[in-house]
Design a protein around this motif. Structure first.
Motif, PDB file in Angstrom:
ATOM      1  N   SER A 181       0.842  -1.318   0.089  1.00 46.54           N
ATOM      2  CA  SER A 181       0.045   0.015  -0.106  1.00 46.54           C
ATOM      3  C   SER A 181       1.034   1.117   0.088  1.00 46.54           C
ATOM      4  CB  SER A 181      -0.687   0.084   1.195  1.00 46.54           C
ATOM      5  OG  SER A 181      -1.892  -0.884   1.070  1.00 46.54           O
ATOM      6  N   VAL A 182       0.555   2.424  -0.571  1.00 47.54           N
ATOM      7  CA  VAL A 182       0.976   3.441  -0.852  1.00 47.54           C
ATOM      8  C   VAL A 182      -0.031   4.708  -0.430  1.00 47.54           C
ATOM      9  CG1 VAL A 182       2.608   4.912  -2.156  1.00 47.54           C
ATOM     10  CG2 VAL A 182       2.556   2.646  -2.651  1.00 47.54           C
ATOM     11  N   ARG A 183       0.508   5.415   0.644  1.00 44.60           N
ATOM     12  CA  ARG A 183      -0.393   6.601   0.809  1.00 44.60           C
ATOM     13  C   ARG A 183       0.264   7.811   0.551  1.00 44.60           C
ATOM     14  NH1 ARG A 183      -4.896   5.451   3.731  1.00 44.60           N
ATOM     15  NH2 ARG A 183      -5.156   3.480   4.604  1.00 44.60           N
ATOM     16  N   PHE A 184      -0.211   8.930  -0.242  1.00 42.96           N
ATOM     17  CA  PHE A 184       0.387  10.028  -0.701  1.00 42.96           C
ATOM     18  C   PHE A 184      -0.462  11.233  -0.807  1.00 42.96           C
ATOM     19  CE2 PHE A 184      -0.778   7.294  -4.071  1.00 42.96           C
ATOM     20  CZ  PHE A 184      -1.461   8.257  -5.170  1.00 42.96           C
ATOM     21  N   HIS A 185       0.185  12.596  -0.943  1.00 47.23           N
ATOM     22  CA  HIS A 185      -0.586  13.725  -1.361  1.00 47.23           C
ATOM     23  C   HIS A 185      -0.208  14.202  -2.272  1.00 47.23           C
ATOM     24  CE1 HIS A 185      -0.832  13.126   3.265  1.00 47.23           C
ATOM     25  NE2 HIS A 185      -2.165  14.226   3.081  1.00 47.23           N
ATOM     26  N   ILE A 186      -1.017  14.977  -3.156  1.00 47.85           N
ATOM     27  CA  ILE A 186      -0.779  15.588  -4.494  1.00 47.85           C
ATOM     28  C   ILE A 186      -0.768  17.244  -4.243  1.00 47.85           C
ATOM     29  CG2 ILE A 186      -1.563  15.647  -6.894  1.00 47.85           C
ATOM     30  CD1 ILE A 186      -2.655  12.990  -6.481  1.00 47.85           C
ATOM     31  N   ASN A 187      -0.105  17.810  -4.916  1.00 49.79           N
ATOM     32  CA  ASN A 187      -0.089  19.249  -4.942  1.00 49.79           C
ATOM     33  C   ASN A 187      -1.272  19.876  -5.705  1.00 49.79           C
ATOM     34  OD1 ASN A 187       2.421  19.387  -3.750  1.00 49.79           O
ATOM     35  ND2 ASN A 187       3.619  20.691  -4.987  1.00 49.79           N
ATOM     36  N   GLY A 188      -1.947  20.823  -4.943  1.00 50.19           N
ATOM     37  CA  GLY A 188      -3.115  21.336  -5.703  1.00 50.19           C
ATOM     38  C   GLY A 188      -4.230  20.574  -4.868  1.00 50.19           C
ATOM     39  N   TYR A 189      -4.244  19.586  -4.310  1.00 51.51           N
ATOM     40  CA  TYR A 189      -5.511  18.964  -3.534  1.00 51.51           C
ATOM     41  C   TYR A 189      -5.222  18.940  -2.098  1.00 51.51           C
ATOM     42  CZ  TYR A 189      -6.933  17.011  -8.091  1.00 51.51           C
ATOM     43  OH  TYR A 189      -7.366  17.016  -9.087  1.00 51.51           O
ATOM     44  N   GLY A 190      -4.619  19.935  -1.615  1.00 52.02           N
ATOM     45  CA  GLY A 190      -4.587  20.274  -0.024  1.00 52.02           C
ATOM     46  C   GLY A 190      -4.229  19.135   0.634  1.00 52.02           C
ATOM     47  N   ASP A 191      -5.127  18.896   1.911  1.00 47.05           N
ATOM     48  CA  ASP A 191      -4.819  17.854   2.868  1.00 47.05           C
ATOM     49  C   ASP A 191      -5.454  16.260   2.298  1.00 47.05           C
ATOM     50  OD1 ASP A 191      -3.366  19.636   4.457  1.00 47.05           O
ATOM     51  OD2 ASP A 191      -5.033  20.054   5.450  1.00 47.05           O
ATOM     52  N   GLN A 192      -5.991  16.513   1.015  1.00 46.08           N
ATOM     53  CA  GLN A 192      -6.744  15.299   0.602  1.00 46.08           C
ATOM     54  C   GLN A 192      -5.671  13.995   0.567  1.00 46.08           C
ATOM     55  OE1 GLN A 192      -9.085  15.615  -2.893  1.00 46.08           O
ATOM     56  NE2 GLN A 192      -9.418  13.316  -3.102  1.00 46.08           N
TER      57      GLN A 192
ATOM     58  N   THR B 164      -0.460   2.246  -8.815  1.00 50.61           N
ATOM     59  CA  THR B 164      -2.037   2.699  -9.136  1.00 50.61           C
ATOM     60  C   THR B 164      -2.918   2.972  -8.151  1.00 50.61           C
ATOM     61  OG1 THR B 164      -2.533   0.320  -8.874  1.00 50.61           O
ATOM     62  CG2 THR B 164      -1.531   0.754 -11.150  1.00 50.61           C
ATOM     63  N   PHE B 165      -3.946   3.713  -8.541  1.00 51.22           N
ATOM     64  CA  PHE B 165      -4.849   4.298  -7.764  1.00 51.22           C
ATOM     65  C   PHE B 165      -5.951   3.135  -7.118  1.00 51.22           C
ATOM     66  CE2 PHE B 165      -3.484   8.253  -9.686  1.00 51.22           C
ATOM     67  CZ  PHE B 165      -3.364   9.135  -8.546  1.00 51.22           C
ATOM     68  N   ASN B 166      -6.077   3.250  -5.665  1.00 53.70           N
ATOM     69  CA  ASN B 166      -6.836   2.198  -5.247  1.00 53.70           C
ATOM     70  C   ASN B 166      -8.366   2.488  -5.729  1.00 53.70           C
ATOM     71  OD1 ASN B 166      -5.122   0.550  -4.077  1.00 53.70           O
ATOM     72  ND2 ASN B 166      -5.344   1.457  -2.098  1.00 53.70           N
ATOM     73  N   ASP B 167      -9.112   3.398  -6.044  1.00 53.77           N
ATOM     74  CA  ASP B 167     -10.212   3.751  -6.043  1.00 53.77           C
ATOM     75  C   ASP B 167     -10.538   4.926  -7.195  1.00 53.77           C
ATOM     76  OD1 ASP B 167      -9.860   6.152  -4.703  1.00 53.77           O
ATOM     77  OD2 ASP B 167     -10.261   5.058  -2.834  1.00 53.77           O
ATOM     78  N   ASN B 168     -11.908   5.463  -7.411  1.00 49.79           N
ATOM     79  CA  ASN B 168     -11.961   6.338  -8.254  1.00 49.79           C
ATOM     80  C   ASN B 168     -11.589   7.912  -7.881  1.00 49.79           C
ATOM     81  OD1 ASN B 168     -12.869   4.433 -10.087  1.00 49.79           O
ATOM     82  ND2 ASN B 168     -15.049   4.706  -9.222  1.00 49.79           N
ATOM     83  N   ALA B 169     -11.002   7.997  -6.687  1.00 49.17           N
ATOM     84  CA  ALA B 169     -10.836   9.319  -5.829  1.00 49.17           C
ATOM     85  C   ALA B 169      -9.201   9.846  -6.473  1.00 49.17           C
ATOM     86  CB  ALA B 169     -10.786   9.399  -4.626  1.00 49.17           C
ATOM     87  N   GLN B 170      -9.212   9.974  -7.542  1.00 46.82           N
ATOM     88  CA  GLN B 170      -8.169  10.316  -8.092  1.00 46.82           C
ATOM     89  C   GLN B 170      -8.147  11.685  -9.121  1.00 46.82           C
ATOM     90  OE1 GLN B 170      -7.148   8.283 -12.069  1.00 46.82           O
ATOM     91  NE2 GLN B 170      -8.388   6.890 -11.120  1.00 46.82           N
ATOM     92  N   PRO B 171      -7.024  12.333  -8.986  1.00 43.75           N
ATOM     93  CA  PRO B 171      -6.983  13.930  -9.656  1.00 43.75           C
ATOM     94  C   PRO B 171      -7.428  13.666 -11.266  1.00 43.75           C
ATOM     95  CG  PRO B 171      -4.816  13.061  -9.532  1.00 43.75           C
ATOM     96  CD  PRO B 171      -5.614  11.963  -8.512  1.00 43.75           C
ATOM     97  N   ARG B 172      -7.892  14.720 -11.670  1.00 42.68           N
ATOM     98  CA  ARG B 172      -8.301  14.504 -13.271  1.00 42.68           C
ATOM     99  C   ARG B 172      -7.311  15.776 -13.988  1.00 42.68           C
ATOM    100  NH1 ARG B 172     -11.727  11.183 -14.206  1.00 42.68           N
ATOM    101  NH2 ARG B 172     -12.630  12.407 -15.969  1.00 42.68           N
ATOM    102  N   VAL B 173      -6.310  15.983 -13.311  1.00 43.77           N
ATOM    103  CA  VAL B 173      -5.165  16.706 -13.870  1.00 43.77           C
ATOM    104  C   VAL B 173      -3.786  15.792 -13.917  1.00 43.77           C
ATOM    105  CG1 VAL B 173      -3.932  18.833 -14.075  1.00 43.77           C
ATOM    106  CG2 VAL B 173      -6.112  18.806 -13.337  1.00 43.77           C
ATOM    107  N   SER B 174      -3.387  15.855 -15.055  1.00 49.81           N
ATOM    108  CA  SER B 174      -1.943  14.964 -14.939  1.00 49.81           C
ATOM    109  C   SER B 174      -0.737  16.049 -14.789  1.00 49.81           C
ATOM    110  CB  SER B 174      -1.876  14.134 -16.439  1.00 49.81           C
ATOM    111  OG  SER B 174      -1.586  15.218 -17.473  1.00 49.81           O
ATOM    112  N   GLY B 175       0.326  15.367 -14.393  1.00 52.29           N
ATOM    113  CA  GLY B 175       1.526  16.236 -14.404  1.00 52.29           C
ATOM    114  C   GLY B 175       1.758  16.873 -12.878  1.00 52.29           C
ATOM    115  N   LEU B 176       0.859  16.629 -12.100  1.00 52.35           N
ATOM    116  CA  LEU B 176       1.121  17.291 -10.396  1.00 52.35           C
ATOM    117  C   LEU B 176       2.164  16.476  -9.872  1.00 52.35           C
ATOM    118  CD1 LEU B 176      -2.671  17.916  -9.770  1.00 52.35           C
ATOM    119  CD2 LEU B 176      -1.095  19.399 -10.777  1.00 52.35           C
ATOM    120  N   TYR B 177       2.955  17.113  -9.070  1.00 49.88           N
ATOM    121  CA  TYR B 177       3.820  16.588  -8.106  1.00 49.88           C
ATOM    122  C   TYR B 177       3.097  15.891  -6.934  1.00 49.88           C
ATOM    123  CZ  TYR B 177       7.469  16.357  -4.709  1.00 49.88           C
ATOM    124  OH  TYR B 177       8.610  15.852  -3.792  1.00 49.88           O
TER     125      TYR B 177
END
Length: 393
Positions: free
Chosen positions: A236-247, A272-285
């Motif tokens: 399992s991997v847990r991570f944060h994506i710039n532009g999505y705050g604390d999500q 790979t993402f576990n569920d459908n809660a994934q960003p809609r913009v590519s290239g984000l850190y």
């Protein structure tokens, strides 16, 4: 915020001040309030306290990288021509087969017409040679022609057949070139980058437009080479994506590259993402942690920690008094930000959840129900005077 129980005292000061001179009343009220504050116990509610518990703490290598689509197409010009029209802009959705760019096809159409005419002529020549060969073959069977004549007819038939195959190939090639003047979407997706405009000259291999599938995003991260032995497929991997705050996003390790980067000596890990809660913009850190191991340990929230240089403290609430306890803290859990407690507290201890700077070691406190929202306006105003410098929920 912690509030002292000075409600009655504040009201008494106000009433007493009405019977004296304004200056004398203010001076006496201030002196009495200052003398009494030191003896007042903090009012603490259950919401102000946090209980130390043993929780699961994950540890593992740090992974950094960016979110990239698995399905992406960099569409380039397959012929040298002029751009006539661009049908889609950046960010527009497309369906498979949608026309994206049209190139000038005038010269290619002329080549196609020429190839088709040459093919028709080759068909006629081959048909004539085939009929001649079949006639001589019949005559040879009855002895009315020579073997040499039959062989010559067969050679002419074979040559015309070769010419016909070549003519058909040129026609097919011309049709393919004509199709290449229309650049179409290879799959359902979004135009991520438009590279040309109408009137541009598109040389062979020139970038025209990029299309990505936003539903196929994945985390392409890098892990330090000295930590790669701790990474396994399926972790399992847990991570944060710039532009999505604390999500917080979660995923699983899908692939581990077998070769390290020659410059950074880092190893690429595909998540790979576990569920459908994934960003809609590519290239984000993105940055996170691979959960290589999980241990049970005492945890403390970062809001309850008091930092003084390299030292850490917490306010222990026990036997009606506050005690400033020195702590030894370990690693920070990247999932929720809590720290591991190595020494200083034990399971079940109650601490101030969000301490303030005015707390004193050994200060008394009293547990009360949370009634701050029910205070009269006049009382709340009295309790918020500058002399009130200690509080407890």
């Amino acid at each position: 915020m912690l509030r002292p129980s000075l409600i009655v005292l504040a009201v008494a000061f106000v009433l007493a001040g009405c019977k004296e001179k304004p200056e004398d009343g203010k001076a006496k009220a201030s002196a009495s309030a200052s003398a009494t504050l030191a003896d007042q116990a903090l009012l603490v509610t259950q919401e102000d306290l946090a209980q130390i518990q043993s929780n699961a703490m994950s540890s593992g290598p740090v992974i950094t990288g960016s979110v990239q689509p698995e399905r992406k197409a960099d569409l380039r010009a397959e012929i040298a021509s002029v751009v006539l029209q661009v049908f889609k802009e950046n960010g527009e959705t497309v369906k498979r087969g949608d026309l994206l760019v049209r190139l000038d096809d005038t010269s290619i159409k002329d080549s196609l017409h020429s190839a088709e005419e040459a093919e028709r002529a080759a068909v006629q020549t081959f048909d004539q040679a085939e009929r001649q060969f079949q006639r001589l073959k019949t005559l040879r069977a009855s002895g009315m022609t020579s073997t040499q004549q039959l062989e010559d007819a067969e050679i002419r038939r074979n040559n015309t057949q070769s010419d016909l195959v070549a003519a058909k190939a040129r026609t097919v090639q011309a049709r393919q070139q004509l199709q290449r003047t229309e650049v179409r979407a290879p799959f359902d997706g979004v135009v991520s980058e438009r590279k040309v405009s109408s009137g541009d000259t598109a040389q062979l291999g020139k970038e025209l437009v990029k299309v990505i599938d936003p539903t196929s995003l994945r985390f392409e991260g890098l892990v330090s080479a000295d930590k790669v032995n701790n990474v396994k497929l399926g972790q399992s991997v847990r991570f944060h994506i710039n532009g999505y705050g604390d999500q917080e996003f979660s995923g699983k390790v899908k692939r581990i590259d077998l070769a390290a980067n020659a410059t950074t000596r880092q190893v690429e890990v595909l998540v790979t993402f576990n569920d459908n809660a994934q960003p809609r913009v590519s290239g984000l850190y993105a940055e996170g942690m691979i959960e290589a191991a999980t241990t049970q340990t005492l945890m403390i929230a970062s809001s309850a920690l008091v930092r003084e240089g390299d030292k850490a403290y917490a306010w222990l609430a026990k036997d009606g008094r506050l005690k400033k306890v020195s702590l030894s803290v370990g690693e920070r859990d990247a999932r929720h930000g809590d720290y591991a407690i190595l020494a200083g507290l034990k399971e079940g201890d109650r601490i101030i959840r969000t301490p303030i700077a005015t707390l004193k070691d050994g200060q008394k406190f009293t547990m009360v129900a949370s009634v701050s929202n029910k205070l009269p306006v006049a009382v709340a105003g009295a309790a918020s005077q500058p002399a009130v410098n200690s509080a407890g929920k």
